[in-house]
Design a protein around this motif. Structure first.
Motif, PDB file in Angstrom:
ATOM      1  N   LEU A 202      24.205  89.449  -0.256  1.00  0.00           N
ATOM      2  CA  LEU A 202      23.413  88.222  -0.222  1.00  0.00           C
ATOM      3  C   LEU A 202      23.201  87.761   1.218  1.00  0.00           C
ATOM      4  CD1 LEU A 202      25.149  86.316  -3.163  1.00  0.00           C
ATOM      5  CD2 LEU A 202      22.979  87.555  -3.224  1.00  0.00           C
ATOM      6  N   THR A 207      19.601  79.144   2.721  1.00  0.00           N
ATOM      7  CA  THR A 207      20.398  78.118   2.056  1.00  0.00           C
ATOM      8  C   THR A 207      19.585  77.371   1.004  1.00  0.00           C
ATOM      9  OG1 THR A 207      19.847  76.419   3.690  1.00  0.00           O
ATOM     10  CG2 THR A 207      21.799  77.778   4.124  1.00  0.00           C
ATOM     11  N   VAL A 219      23.153  81.250  -0.123  1.00  0.00           N
ATOM     12  CA  VAL A 219      22.886  81.753  -1.473  1.00  0.00           C
ATOM     13  C   VAL A 219      24.197  82.010  -2.218  1.00  0.00           C
ATOM     14  CG1 VAL A 219      21.821  83.604  -2.808  1.00  0.00           C
ATOM     15  CG2 VAL A 219      20.733  82.804  -0.703  1.00  0.00           C
ATOM     16  N   ALA A 272      17.022  81.552  -5.660  1.00  0.00           N
ATOM     17  CA  ALA A 272      18.332  82.046  -5.232  1.00  0.00           C
ATOM     18  C   ALA A 272      18.680  83.349  -5.942  1.00  0.00           C
ATOM     19  CB  ALA A 272      19.400  80.991  -5.495  1.00  0.00           C
ATOM     20  N   TYR A 275      17.563  87.016  -4.830  1.00  0.00           N
ATOM     21  CA  TYR A 275      18.297  87.791  -3.833  1.00  0.00           C
ATOM     22  C   TYR A 275      19.400  88.643  -4.468  1.00  0.00           C
ATOM     23  CZ  TYR A 275      15.885  84.812  -0.516  1.00  0.00           C
ATOM     24  OH  TYR A 275      14.910  84.160   0.210  1.00  0.00           O
TER      25      TYR A 275
END
Length: 296
Positions: A202, A207, A219, A272, A275
């Protein structure tokens, strides 16, 4: 999206294999015959960390103990399939790389008092009743009870990446509250193992605002909060149905609080999760949050 049971949510290919591989590597380094269960995995990290401490201190006797000890030698600390630790505050350690306190199993580690053992057994039973038994067996096999608190006091709990399978937590006299916190920290251990098992990397420089911390978080931290709090919501929803008195009020307050937190985090979740390269892992976190929102 169909509903998954808590046990199905935390069942993910690759995690057990990752634990077995890590345990066998540690056993090879130490030169001992530790087994391959989830408890062995957690204990192995205590032994490895302890051996490193002993080697740096040039304590040959302690180093020898850490190298020869296996889970079979620690049955006096066991409560069912778990090891229960209840150290004194002055025996907690702090690492050079982290201020977070922790405790390592030692030759002089004493069994927890019967009262603490009974509380943990009741908490584990409550968690298992509502579908979280596998999570706690696999990802919280070592429980470290810290400070006894009242229900109206702040409860602190945490897990450390270098001691997977170990949970550190304050506690009250109520097993349902302890079960909630064990589930929360076991969820963190689960996600760490899942990320490692699926080789998910990650980004550290991206953020998202975390309503739980009130600040932007990478993340990794953002997803950890979404996953861990979603499981506590699913547990609290079930446990609150049979709880009474102060415990019922406590669990209901937890549910109400999480409604607002997840509402603030939901807009960022999909981005998020983009990722997370492993489809199955991404699906688990998404499902858990969705079901938590439905139940809250």
């Amino acid at each position: 999206m169909s509903t998954l049971s808590p046990e199905a949510l935390v069942t993910l290919d690759g995690i057990a294999g990752h634990q077995h591989l890590r345990t066998s590597r540690i056993a090879s380094v130490l030169g001992n015959g530790i087994g391959s269960s989830a408890l062995d995995y957690a204990v192995a990290h205590h032994l490895l960390e302890g051996a490193e401490h002993a080697a740096r201190a040039r304590n040959t006797n302690l180093l020898a103990w850490y190298r020869k000890t296996t889970t079979r030698d620690l049955t006096h600390l066991s409560t069912g399939p778990h090891i229960l630790l209840s150290p004194r505050p002055e025996n907690l350690l702090r690492s050079e790389i982290s201020e977070t306190a922790y405790y390592l199993i030692r030759p002089d580690t004493s069994p927890a008092l019967p009262e603490a053992q009974a509380l943990v057994r009741a908490a584990l039973a409550s968690a298992a009743e509502h579908g979280f038994g596998t999570l706690l067996t696999q990802h919280a096999p070592v429980v470290c009870l810290l400070n006894r608190r009242r229900l109206d006091e702040t409860l602190h709990s945490w897990a450390l990446t270098r001691l997977p399978g170990t949970v550190f937590t304050d506690y009250t006299a109520h097993p349902e509250v302890l079960a909630r916190d064990l589930i929360h920290e076991a969820a963190h251990n689960w996600l760490n193992d899942a990320l490692a098992a699926h080789d998910v990397r990650l980004p550290a420089d991206i953020t998202f605002f975390s309503p739980w911390r009130g600040t932007p978080r990478p993340v990794y931290g953002f997803l950890h909060a979404c996953w861990a709090f979603s499981l506590t919501v699913l547990y609290a929803r079930q446990a609150s149905r049979s709880a009474t008195g102060a415990v019922a009020s406590f669990l209901d307050a937890h549910l109400r609080q999480q409604v607002g937190q997840f509402a603030s985090a939901l807009d960022s979740l999909a981005q998020a999760l983009s990722y997370v390269s492993a489809d199955a892992l991404r699906d688990r976190v998404s499902r858990a949050v969705g079901e938590a929102m439905e139940s809250a």
